[in-house]
Scaffold this motif. Structure first.
Motif, PDB file in Angstrom:
ATOM      1  N   VAL A 183      40.773  34.981  41.609  1.00 18.05           N
ATOM      2  CA  VAL A 183      39.946  35.111  40.415  1.00 18.05           C
ATOM      3  C   VAL A 183      38.492  35.203  40.852  1.00 18.05           C
ATOM      4  O   VAL A 183      37.975  34.291  41.508  1.00 18.05           O
ATOM      5  N   PHE A 184      37.837  36.301  40.483  1.00 18.51           N
ATOM      6  CA  PHE A 184      36.425  36.462  40.820  1.00 18.51           C
ATOM      7  C   PHE A 184      35.539  35.850  39.737  1.00 18.51           C
ATOM      8  O   PHE A 184      34.530  35.207  40.035  1.00 18.51           O
ATOM      9  N   ALA A 185      35.891  36.068  38.458  1.00 16.90           N
ATOM     10  CA  ALA A 185      35.163  35.474  37.333  1.00 16.90           C
ATOM     11  C   ALA A 185      36.119  35.397  36.159  1.00 16.90           C
ATOM     12  O   ALA A 185      37.057  36.195  36.041  1.00 16.90           O
ATOM     13  N   SER A 186      35.881  34.443  35.238  1.00 14.46           N
ATOM     14  CA  SER A 186      36.824  34.211  34.139  1.00 14.46           C
ATOM     15  C   SER A 186      36.075  33.937  32.842  1.00 14.46           C
ATOM     16  O   SER A 186      34.843  33.886  32.812  1.00 14.46           O
ATOM     17  N   GLY A 187      36.856  33.744  31.756  1.00 13.89           N
ATOM     18  CA  GLY A 187      36.251  33.505  30.452  1.00 13.89           C
ATOM     19  C   GLY A 187      35.623  34.742  29.853  1.00 13.89           C
ATOM     20  O   GLY A 187      34.756  34.644  28.978  1.00 13.89           O
ATOM     21  N   LEU A 188      36.069  35.928  30.294  1.00 13.17           N
ATOM     22  CA  LEU A 188      35.551  37.217  29.824  1.00 13.17           C
ATOM     23  C   LEU A 188      36.624  37.839  28.924  1.00 13.17           C
ATOM     24  O   LEU A 188      37.636  38.334  29.424  1.00 13.17           O
ATOM     25  N   ARG A 189      36.438  37.817  27.607  1.00 13.36           N
ATOM     26  CA  ARG A 189      37.534  38.168  26.700  1.00 13.36           C
ATOM     27  C   ARG A 189      38.125  39.535  27.004  1.00 13.36           C
ATOM     28  O   ARG A 189      39.331  39.691  27.101  1.00 13.36           O
ATOM     29  N   ASN A 190      37.299  40.552  27.122  1.00 11.88           N
ATOM     30  CA  ASN A 190      37.812  41.879  27.466  1.00 11.88           C
ATOM     31  C   ASN A 190      36.755  42.638  28.258  1.00 11.88           C
ATOM     32  O   ASN A 190      36.006  43.433  27.709  1.00 11.88           O
ATOM     33  N   PRO A 191      36.697  42.403  29.574  1.00 15.21           N
ATOM     34  CA  PRO A 191      35.731  43.114  30.412  1.00 15.21           C
ATOM     35  C   PRO A 191      36.325  44.475  30.786  1.00 15.21           C
ATOM     36  O   PRO A 191      37.309  44.538  31.513  1.00 15.21           O
ATOM     37  N   VAL A 192      35.761  45.541  30.293  1.00  9.51           N
ATOM     38  CA  VAL A 192      36.355  46.864  30.532  1.00  9.51           C
ATOM     39  C   VAL A 192      35.519  47.641  31.546  1.00  9.51           C
ATOM     40  O   VAL A 192      35.913  47.837  32.685  1.00  9.51           O
ATOM     41  N   GLY A 193      34.335  48.089  31.150  1.00  9.69           N
ATOM     42  CA  GLY A 193      33.475  48.814  32.078  1.00  9.69           C
ATOM     43  C   GLY A 193      32.944  47.905  33.163  1.00  9.69           C
ATOM     44  O   GLY A 193      32.490  46.790  32.894  1.00  9.69           O
ATOM     45  N   MET A 194      33.011  48.359  34.401  1.00  6.78           N
ATOM     46  CA  MET A 194      32.423  47.635  35.529  1.00  6.78           C
ATOM     47  C   MET A 194      31.686  48.637  36.408  1.00  6.78           C
ATOM     48  O   MET A 194      32.124  49.781  36.568  1.00  6.78           O
ATOM     49  N   ALA A 195      30.581  48.195  36.991  1.00  7.15           N
ATOM     50  CA  ALA A 195      29.815  49.054  37.901  1.00  7.15           C
ATOM     51  C   ALA A 195      28.891  48.175  38.727  1.00  7.15           C
ATOM     52  O   ALA A 195      28.463  47.101  38.281  1.00  7.15           O
TER      53      ALA A 195
END
Length: 439
Positions: free
Chosen positions: A248-260
């Motif tokens: 797990v890199f990070a949590s508590g993110l409801r719906n993380p879609v775009g990443m850059a």
């Protein structure tokens, strides 16, 4: 048939009514958004933009100094875009996998999403576009990869092409210039695939090519189906490319879609969709740098340590750790696509910052999103209020002509936008620029 369905939606809407807010969505944007008191409701507010699509000759409205053309039309729900090193453009034509409604709430949401242009069946393929013709259209169009399972994120590392299906990451051999992959895929790792309330799985590769970062959304709004169904959900994984093992890199993110990765600092950023049913103005979706080991609140709190009293049991120990995001993107805007301006040839004021595809709300009155925006950056951080890049996705009757999702830049510095209701990939360039370049 449409009239009968609209009447059914109207009944649901009346049973879940909420007065139209006079608060502009802009008050929920920026580094310090205004957060009104929550307004809880038995049923979600439903204010749907029925999917209509573009008529002949119609297109979105670009900002001053920009122009837009259709790179490809008549696609099947194009969601995400990836550009290969040789300039070939890959488009994931994809929608949610089939699933059974678990109750009245799921049934309502399924009907709403279908009317909004989703849940129509997945093309389960990736299409390749090459070259730009005299009218801005792609010169070559081929099926690059098919028989996938709701594909979304894509990444090339060396001579290996990775695809994130709704339930796994597959890898395929790739040679530069090839227009079709026929080899069987090899599974790198399984991904959480039960229920798939949020089915999209995005991936981005680390700069050294040793890791894949995987965005995995929650299985619910606020864990109402039980937190046991949220195992490995609402988080970003880091996957080792050599072994397939993850952490797990990070949590508590409801719906993380775009990443850059932000180009100046190399820090990973994400566009995150927040929860529903707290009113038209709460909470804001957001753009944030992603801190290793960071917890961002879901489902126990939002925008840092603002407690969501609906969640039981409460977890004050986790709320105390919740990080406040960097930048609010407005409530219910469904901010999905994310790319930075590295490689862009768009004119000022679009020289340094983040471009975000806002898919648009279904549960806010009035509607929010339905545009591509630009967030200016300075020294690796947001600096200023958003600027509209591409708008006009709603008709005068508030129907959805299109809904922007994935955004990225092609090899010539033009902004590409996947429009999954219009079934178009749009190409945005500077006004007067030679937008046609034959390959």
């Amino acid at each position: 048939m449409r009239t009968i369905f609209a009447m059914g939606l109207a009944v649901v809407t009346l049973s879940a009514c909420e007065s139209q807010t006079a608060t502009p969505v802009s008050e929920g944007m920026g580094p310090n958004p205004k957060l009104p008191p929550p307004q809880e409701s038995t049923l979600p507010t439903i204010n749907i933009a029925v999917a209509r699509g573009w008529s002949e000759g119609q297109k979105p409205k670009p900002a001053e100094g920009l122009q837009v053309a259709a790179l490809a039309r008549n696609l099947d729900h194009p969601r995400w875009i990836y550009v290969l090193p040789n300039g070939d453009i890959l488009v994931a034509e994809s929608d949610a996998p089939p699933k059974d409604a678990k109750g009245f709430r799921d049934w309502v949401q399924g009907k709403v999403m279908k009317a909004a242009g989703s849940n129509t069946g997945s093309g389960n393929r990736i299409t390749l576009l090459r070259g730009v013709g005299p009218n801005g259209e792609a010169q070559t169009r081929e099926v690059f990869l098919e028989n996938l399972f709701s594909p979304f994120g894509m990444a090339l590392i060396g001579d290996t092409f990775y695809v994130a299906n709704a339930d796994s990451i597959l890898k395929f051999p790739y040679q530069e210039g090839q227009t079709k992959i026929t080899a069987d895929g090899e599974k790198l790792t399984d991904l959480p695939g039960e229920m798939n309330h949020h089915w999209t799985k995005n991936i981005v590769a680390s700069k050294d090519g040793k890791k894949l970062y995987v965005a995995i959304g929650s299985n619910s709004n606020i864990g109402e189906n039980g937190m046991e169904l949220e195992k490995d959900r609402a988080m970003i994984w880091e996957v080792d490319v050599a072994t397939g093992e993850h952490r797990v890199f990070a949590s508590g993110l409801r719906n993380p879609v775009g990443m850059a990765f932000e180009p100046q600092t190399g820090v990973l950023w994400a566009a995150v969709n927040e929860r529903d049913e707290l009113g038209s103005n709460l909470p804001p979706d957001y753009l944030t740098s992603v801190k290793e080991g960071g917890f961002y609140g879901w489902p126990y709190s939002y925008w840092g340590q603002h407690v969501d009293s609906r969640v039981q049991p409460q977890r004050p120990d986790l709320v105390e750790k919740a990080l406040t995001p960097d930048y609010a993107l407005g409530a219910h805007t469904a901010s999905l696509g994310l790319t930075f301006s590295e490689g862009s040839k768009l004119p000022k004021p679009f020289a340094n910052g983040a471009f975000i595809g806002q898919h648009g709300s279904w549960n806010r009155k009035p509607k929010s999103g339905y545009k591509v925006i630009f967030v200016p950056f300075e020294n690796g951080k947001p600096n200023g209020m958003p600027i509209d890049v591409l708008a006009g996705f709603l008709s005068q009757n508030d129907e959805a002509l299109g809904r922007p999702v994935g955004v990225t830049f092609d090899k010539d510095g033009a902004l590409l936008v996947a429009d999954d209701v219009g079934n178009v990939v749009w190409r945005v360039t500077g006004a007067g620029e030679q937008s046609a370049r034959a390959e």
